[in-house]
Write a protein that holds these residues in place. Structure first.
Motif, mmCIF file in Angstrom:
data_model
loop_
_atom_site.group_PDB
_atom_site.id
_atom_site.type_symbol
_atom_site.label_atom_id
_atom_site.label_comp_id
_atom_site.label_asym_id
_atom_site.label_seq_id
_atom_site.Cartn_x
_atom_site.Cartn_y
_atom_site.Cartn_z
ATOM 1 N N UNK A 1 -8.475 -15.712 3.382
ATOM 2 C CA UNK A 1 -8.811 -14.310 3.316
ATOM 3 C C UNK A 1 -8.584 -13.760 1.914
ATOM 4 N N UNK A 2 -9.213 -12.620 1.684
ATOM 5 C CA UNK A 2 -9.052 -11.965 0.402
ATOM 6 C C UNK A 2 -7.615 -11.489 0.236
ATOM 7 N N UNK A 3 -7.092 -11.592 -0.989
ATOM 8 C CA UNK A 3 -5.694 -11.265 -1.261
ATOM 9 C C UNK A 3 -5.638 -9.964 -2.051
ATOM 10 N N UNK A 4 -4.729 -9.075 -1.650
ATOM 11 C CA UNK A 4 -4.614 -7.768 -2.283
ATOM 12 C C UNK A 4 -3.229 -7.587 -2.896
ATOM 13 N N UNK A 5 -3.153 -6.622 -3.795
ATOM 14 C CA UNK A 5 -1.878 -6.267 -4.428
ATOM 15 C C UNK A 5 -1.871 -4.766 -4.709
ATOM 16 N N UNK A 6 -0.698 -4.240 -5.045
ATOM 17 C CA UNK A 6 -0.527 -2.821 -5.330
ATOM 18 C C UNK A 6 -0.360 -2.603 -6.829
ATOM 19 N N UNK B 1 3.658 -10.387 -7.400
ATOM 20 C CA UNK B 1 4.421 -9.196 -7.747
ATOM 21 C C UNK B 1 3.491 -8.028 -8.008
ATOM 22 N N UNK B 2 3.999 -6.829 -7.716
ATOM 23 C CA UNK B 2 3.252 -5.619 -8.037
ATOM 24 C C UNK B 2 3.183 -5.433 -9.544
ATOM 25 N N UNK B 3 2.108 -4.817 -9.998
ATOM 26 C CA UNK B 3 1.951 -4.481 -11.410
ATOM 27 C C UNK B 3 2.291 -3.007 -11.598
ATOM 28 N N UNK B 4 3.136 -2.726 -12.593
ATOM 29 C CA UNK B 4 3.619 -1.368 -12.828
ATOM 30 C C UNK B 4 3.279 -0.953 -14.255
ATOM 31 N N UNK B 5 2.639 0.204 -14.405
ATOM 32 C CA UNK B 5 2.250 0.733 -15.706
ATOM 33 C C UNK B 5 3.052 1.998 -16.008
ATOM 34 N N UNK C 1 1.810 7.328 -9.517
ATOM 35 C CA UNK C 1 0.562 7.037 -8.827
ATOM 36 C C UNK C 1 0.671 5.666 -8.164
ATOM 37 N N UNK C 2 -0.071 5.480 -7.089
ATOM 38 C CA UNK C 2 -0.091 4.217 -6.356
ATOM 39 C C UNK C 2 -1.525 3.932 -5.939
ATOM 40 N N UNK C 3 -1.990 2.722 -6.244
ATOM 41 C CA UNK C 3 -3.297 2.260 -5.768
ATOM 42 C C UNK C 3 -3.041 1.003 -4.943
ATOM 43 N N UNK C 4 -3.231 1.085 -3.660
ATOM 44 C CA UNK C 4 -2.939 -0.024 -2.770
ATOM 45 C C UNK C 4 -4.200 -0.828 -2.467
ATOM 46 N N UNK C 5 -3.959 -2.023 -1.957
ATOM 47 C CA UNK C 5 -5.033 -2.932 -1.549
ATOM 48 C C UNK C 5 -6.066 -3.129 -2.661
ATOM 49 N N UNK C 6 -5.547 -3.497 -3.839
ATOM 50 C CA UNK C 6 -6.425 -3.862 -4.949
ATOM 51 C C UNK C 6 -6.593 -5.380 -4.930
#
Length: 796
Positions: free
Chosen positions: A28-33, A104-108, A71-76
């Motif tokens: 399945x497709x893999x997502x990250x935040x 791991x999540x990416x944080x800007x 800000x948060x963008x989920x399921x990227x």
């Protein structure tokens, strides 16, 4: 050094995850935040309602920052993206090459610049800020962790990455990460961590130096890092050549994440996450232990370097918009050489009877506190302790394997306790101001002794004290600077730096000035000027020797600051948001340089670690003049490149009024770097990544000082020929570096296999000369050859 027990459990877990990830794939497709924080760069106030938009996606993905600027963008879908950030009244930004992995999540963390002249055209350059310090208009460069990992030859070391920038001369030894900026020696560079000056943060460094083999802190902890090569703003002092300004990122405040890296250099363990469920406080820590140290516990590898280090940052959000950061780095490194036990080989192997043991301990610990005063003002205060202990013992063995009477032993300490505070206020979009004060408590205790041939019983008694002394003093630094946007074309930055050393009573007032003229939205001209000062390492001032009556006295306690005028003219052309060209011409006029009173040597011109044992004064001058360019395409559409070059002349003049080349006066230095990334998979969310990078570096011939062979034979040990400094010339250097990286994404974890090859052409340039005591000859010492670095990193 023993391997701490607590590393085995996470190590086993990581190896298990690695094996599982290689066996089982994901259908399945893999997502990250993707998450982050957006603030006004000048005030550090949160920006509410900023727009964050991901580009290169099939359907729109974005978010709006909340009341805290988050800000948060989920399921990227995992993959690499460009991110556009917009806010009304502010200059938009484009972040390229942002990598989202499954582990791991990416944080800007994004600081935005207010648009000073509303309705005017915005420079495209504003979308690619070079450094976080808005007062730096020339000779400044920022690089991210992704760039650090990508550039071949960097070996995940920020200092080695900076060597690829224009104006930096490469070292003949691939094992060294020293930074020689625009003809200056590495001691002319200072390091900062979390905005405060720190002691040499490198393994295998020397007392008072700024380089070594590898930095203490891993790239796992770094945020964007700024590097300045000349005419730096008033914030920075006590440096002639450059400033390396590093910062640790905050740990993830929402979830716990871990990284394990196994490689040629060592085992790297990192962990981060929130302290509590409130999601405002976080921890970040990294421990590293050298591979040679691990193997050496089971198999005797002989003369190999070993090291270990620990780095951490604790972040706390306090009431009333206050923040507290507690941070630290610490490292131990050691290496022992010789002797060859088979004495029959001594005649064939130069230096086979030489024994050397070197250990260095370096560390920094501190805290920073920031508090908003109003919507336009904030202040920050920091307290740190930083220092180093360097121990070294050297001697020759006789053929009966008894230590000869040639022992040299050094046990040196230098510490600094610092308090730093500044106040920042933004009067409006056209004017911001910062003033600060730094107080450094300096302490040193040094001892360097020798057992000479005068000891008839060969007991090894230390009959000759080369260097000893102790003392303490205070260094004060203050600064004030303002930034003015006069209109849509003109910007003015003006400041003043003050430096006072209580030990000598010297006060230095140093004006700093930067002017930018925006020709059009794509092109600009900038002019930077600064008067800069730098003291010698503090132990140089307190060293003592014995007079004819046997009494100790200080002989270098009246030295003044080394000084230099920096003048830089810069042209920048931003062809588009991804391609830029920069050209800089610079001149550094150095004066009051500390040189030998009776010998023509200079620290600026290059000299060995025993420089402080000589009689010194401020009778030297120097000149560094050059032109450099850089053409850079940032990472986008799967590729990037960087081409830069420098043509320069670096000289110094000692008390004999003879002008000599500085050690790093290579004349011409150039770099060419290119990288390409391929997506392995049709859909972004299922894509693994493979990239390849290659780098070529050329440097003209550099210089070194030969051995004084007659004196060495007479005394039975190495002796530098101080009467003929930089009189021998190396061959030009040509280095070729390459790296390949394979990124694999699995659900809830990712892994990365990388291979870096330093010095593919196996160049081994002549670095210096050593002394063969058995044969009474000078031997040439050559640099290391090809160096492969293999590593596997797992994130979960």
């Amino acid at each position: 050094m023993s391997l701490p027990v607590f590393i085995f459990r996470p190590l086993c877990v990581g190896i298990g995850l690695l094996l599982v990830s290689t066996v089982y794939g994901q259908k399945n497709e893999i997502f990250q935040t993707l998450r982050g924080t957006i603030v006004d760069q000048a005030t550090q106030q949160a920006l509410v309602g900023a727009s964050v938009q991901l580009l290169d996606v099939d359907s729109p993905l974005g978010a709006i920052s909340d009341d805290d600027g988050n800000f948060v963008i989920e399921r990227v879908p995992v993959g690499r993206y460009e991110v556009r950030i917009k806010y009304i009244g502010y200059q938009s930004q484009l972040k390229s090459g942002i990598l989202l992995t499954s582990g791991q999540e990416t944080i800007l963390d994004i600081g935005m610049i207010e648009q000073a002249i509303q309705g005017e055209a915005i420079s495209i350059e504003a979308n690619q800020r070079l450094v976080t310090n808005e007062a730096a208009l020339v000779s400044a460069r920022s690089f991210s962790v992704e760039e650090l990992r990508r550039i071949p030859g960097g070996v995940d070391d920020p200092a080695r990455t900076a060597v690829k920038f224009p104006g930096i001369s490469p070292n003949g030894s691939v094992l060294s990460n020293e930074l020689n900026v625009r003809g200056n020696g590495s001691r002319a560079v200072i390091w900062r961590l979390e905005g405060v000056d720190i002691y040499n943060p490198n393994h295998f460094g020397v007392l008072g130096g700024t380089g070594g083999s590898i930095t203490l802190f891993s790239q796992q902890l770094l945020a964007n890092t700024d590097f300045f090569s000349g005419a730096f703003p008033a914030d920075y002092g006590n440096a002639l050549g450059g400033v390396f300004d590093a910062r640790f990122r905050n740990g993830n405040t929402q979830k716990r994440q871990h990284t394990i890296q196994l490689g040629f250099l060592g085992v790297d363990l990192a962990t981060e996450g929130p302290f509590t469920k409130s999601g405002k406080n976080s921890y970040l820590a990294n421990y590293r232990y050298s591979t040679t140290g691990i193997i050496n516990q089971f198999i005797n590898l002989g003369s190999v370097p070993t090291f270990q280090d620990l780095s951490f940052k604790l972040h706390f959000e306090l009431p009333n918009s206050g923040t507290l950061n507690v941070f630290g780095i610490g490292g131990i490194s050691l290496i022992e050489f010789g002797p060859v036990l088979d004495t029959a080989r001594w005649d064939e192997e130069p230096g086979a009877n030489f024994v050397s043991y070197t250990r260095s301990v370096t560390g920094t610990a501190g805290l920073t506190y920031s508090q908003a005063v109003s919507s336009k003002s904030y202040f920050q205060t920091a307290v740190i302790a930083t220092g180093m202990n360097s121990f070294q013992e050297r001697f020759y063995q006789n053929r009966d394997l008894v230590t000869a009477d040639t022992t040299q032993k050094a046990d040196d300490y230098e510490y600094r306790f610092s308090w730093s505070s500044y106040f920042n206020h933004k009067f409006g979009s056209r004017h911001s101001h910062r003033s600060g004060l730094m107080v450094h408590g300096l302490m040193a205790d040094v001892l360097f002794v020798r057992a000479e041939n005068l000891d008839p019983d060969n007991t090894g008694a230390f009959t000759d004290t080369v260097r000893q002394g102790s003392g303490q003093s205070m260094l004060l630094e203050g600064y004030s600077r303002s930034q003015f946007v006069l209109n849509s074309q003109w910007q003015l930055n003006a400041g003043l730096h003050l430096m006072y050393l209580a030990f000598t009573g010297e006060l230095s007032l140093e004006p700093r000035l930067g002017i930018r003229y925006q020709i059009n939205p794509r092109q600009s001209l900038s002019l930077g000027y600064g008067l800069h000062s730098q003291m010698e390492p503090f132990f140089t001032y307190v060293v003592q020797r014995r007079n004819a009556q046997g009494n100790l006295y200080r002989y270098n306690d009246q030295l003044l600051f080394n000084k230099a005028h920096h003048l830089v003219l810069s042209y920048r052309w931003q062809a588009n948001e991804r391609l830029r060209l920069g050209i800089e011409a610079y001149h550094q006029s150095q004066f009051n340089l500390i040189v030998g009173t009776d010998l023509p040597v200079s620290r600026v011109g290059g000299s060995d670690f025993a420089f402080e044992t000589l009689d010194l004064n401020n009778g030297g001058t120097g000149r560094n003049t050059g032109v450099e360019f850089a053409l850079e395409r940032i990472f986008a559409d799967g590729y990037y490149f960087l081409v830069n070059g420098s043509v320069f002349d670096a000289t110094y003049t000692a008390n004999d009024q003879v002008t000599r080349p500085s050690q790093y006066n290579a004349g011409v230095v150039g770099n060419a770097i290119v990288g390409k990334e391929w997506k392995l998979g049709k859909k972004k969310g299922k894509a693994n990544l493979f990239n390849a990078n290659v780098s070529a570096t050329y440097s003209g011939a550099q210089y070194f000082t030969p051995i004084d062979l007659p004196t060495a034979i007479e005394k039975g040990r190495f002796q530098t020929d101080y009467n003929n400094p930089n009189s021998l010339k190396q061959d030009p250097l040509l280095y070729l570096d390459a790296s390949i990286v394979y990124q694999v994404n699995r659900r809830n974890r990712s892994s990365q296999l990388s291979l870096q090859i330093r010095n593919l052409l196996n160049q081994r340039p002549l670095l210096s000369q050593s002394f063969d005591r058995e044969n009474g000859e000078a031997d040439n010492f050559y640099g290391s050859g090809l160096l492969p670095i293999l590593a596997w990193r797992i994130q979960f």
